[in-house]
Write a protein that holds these residues in place. Structure first.
Motif, short mmCIF file in Angstrom:
data_model
loop_
_atom_site.label_atom_id
_atom_site.label_comp_id
_atom_site.label_asym_id
_atom_site.label_seq_id
_atom_site.Cartn_x
_atom_site.Cartn_y
_atom_site.Cartn_z
N ARG A 417 3.27 -8.81 -20.49
CA ARG A 417 3.82 -7.45 -20.61
C ARG A 417 2.92 -6.60 -21.50
N LEU A 419 2.94 -3.61 -23.94
CA LEU A 419 3.94 -2.89 -24.72
C LEU A 419 3.45 -1.54 -25.20
N TRP A 433 9.96 -6.02 -28.09
CA TRP A 433 9.80 -6.72 -26.81
C TRP A 433 11.11 -7.42 -26.50
N SER A 450 1.05 -12.08 -28.99
CA SER A 450 0.90 -10.62 -28.96
C SER A 450 -0.53 -10.30 -29.41
#
Length: 467
Positions: A417, A419, A433, A450
């Motif tokens: 993903r 962000l 998240w 991350s």
């Protein structure tokens, strides 16, 4: 030396100088009522030990209670009685009759990780080369057997890791004062491994010195109270810097390294000049500490008022525990679950009593204006909670404005993903998240990374999703 004596007096006699309590509407929580049920009439005062113990019980009604520490099992609160009597006690969080643990030169007190021992600073007066000098050591008292043992021969202040294996203390040898030709020195934080009995310094200095230059300026550092992070990765310690003329909180890696400053002095807020007695919350998000201002008086009193604060390790924000308090408060310790704080609150006689208050982060008011002073760096500050399910907040800081991307990957390197992707200003930022991928599908339990990118700079941080 005059400045050192002045500073020691500030710490030792805090309660003697706090102003009388004014009327306010602050909910300070519940007082831990201490009951003294001692047969003073039948004491043989000609017996030195009996008279000394009777004096300690009498002092419970007349002296301040300092440095409360909540036992890991939640059954006891330990505290130190000061001044001039110095002794260590334990009492139920519900109050009642306390138990005397140590009545000779009692000082800072902590519980062992299993709540079976009370560990404290004690001391003695020794003689060497016809010179008397005080020695401070770290001793324990077993609550089950009554056995006492000296853990560290010479050490001042200390904290204990949550697993009980490590003790961090100030390696402090008072005998350095007996030779006037030596530079006066203070010890540095030192770690003792209770399993291997090894010790090592947490800084590059074996001793830290303070000294006066030709123009009379005092330079150097004075290491003071400290606390272990819950994961044993570092300690947070209060350090007085003579060049800055303030005491602030610093972070030092557990494997040793240079201190990283966490808090900074704000000239518009005199309380921020002195920050001391840090205590990590069980979840590692908060550091409880007390701060106070003091005057430039050359004579007593030097000190004004305590206030208890919490430092958020994720955002760097600082909050007062009691927003509009007018009564001096500080020297706190967390309950085992982190939902309450036991601390010291001044009474009408200007002495400290032990109180318990609830701690709810949602009730904290606007943070103090300290965060802006902290220099921003390019870094992921962490995520909370961690582990998490399903949401977590990722905090990161930027030293300047620019294009930034923040992407979540799984441990195989597959992109999960994105962000953040766009221009952002400098400072501290956060993003949530929700544990879902680009298609909105919930991902499985596991470790995720991350990754923050800005230009050619990249920072990564591990997160654990547990369902």
């Amino acid at each position: 030396m005059k400045n050192i004596v002045k500073y020691l007096l500030i710490i030792a006699f805090t309660a003697a100088t706090v102003p009388a309590a004014a009327q306010d509407t602050t909910d300070y929580g519940r007082k831990v009522d201490i009951i003294v049920d001692f047969d003073f009439e039948n004491v043989d005062y000609s017996n030195e030990e009996e008279g000394r113990i009777a004096g300690q019980y009498s002092s419970l009604l007349e002296m301040s209670k300092y440095w409360p520490d909540w036992s890991p099992d939640g059954k006891w609160i330990a505290f130190t009685l000061r001044w001039p009597a110095t002794s260590n006690w334990i009492v139920s969080p519900e109050g009642g009759e306390p138990v005397l643990i140590n009545d000779i030169y009692g000082n800072l007190v902590r519980f062992s990780y299993d709540s079976k021992e009370v560990i404290y600073n004690s001391g003695d007066i020794l003689e060497e080369n016809n010179i008397e000098y005080p020695v401070t050591f770290i001793e324990s008292y077993n609550l089950e057997t009554g056995e006492r043992r000296i853990i560290i021969d010479e050490g001042l202040n200390f904290c204990i890791s949550r697993d009980g294996r490590y003790i961090c203390y100030i390696n402090f040898d008072y005998r350095i004062y007996t030779d006037e030709s030596q530079v006066e020195r203070y010890g540095v934080p030192t770690v003792y491994d209770t399993e291997t009995e090894e010790t090592w310094y947490l800084t590059s200095e074996e001793k830290t010195t303070w000294y006066e230059t030709d123009d009379g300026t005092t330079l150097g550092r004075w290491y003071q109270n400290m606390t272990f992070s819950p994961d044993n990765s570092h300690i947070v310690i209060s350090i007085y810097d003579y060049e800055q003329e303030s005491t602030q909180l610093y972070k030092i890696p557990f494997e040793s390294g240079e201190p990283e400053q966490l808090t900074f002095y704000d000239e518009n807020d005199p309380y921020t000049k002195s920050r001391n007695n840090p205590e990590y919350s069980p979840d590692g998000i908060w550091i409880l500490y007390n701060e106070y201002s003091y005057t430039d008086n050359e004579e007593w009193p030097y000190f004004t008022v305590n206030r208890m604060c919490v430092f958020n390790t994720v955002t760097g924000n600082i909050y007062k525990v009691f927003e509009n308090a007018t009564r001096s408060n500080g020297y706190g310790s967390w309950s085992p679950d982190g939902t309450q704080i036991c601390y010291c609150l001044v009474n009408e006689e200007r002495l400290f009593d032990i109180y318990i208050c609830d701690f709810n982060p949602d009730n904290l008011q606007k943070p103090l204006s300290v965060e802006a002073e902290k220099p921003s760096s390019f870094a992921i500050l962490g995520n909370y909670p961690n582990p998490f399910n399903p949401n977590t907040t990722i905090e990161f800081s930027l030293p300047k404005a620019g294009f930034v991307s923040l992407v979540v990957y799984d441990i195989t390197g597959q992109k999960i993903r994105e962000l953040v992707s766009g221009d952002m200003i400098h400072g501290i930022h956060s993003v949530v998240w929700n544990g879902r991928d680009e298609n909105g599908i919930a991902v499985s339990s596991g470790v995720y990374i991350s990754r923050l990118r800005m230009g050619d700079k990249i920072e990564s941080h591990g997160m654990m999703l547990v369902k």
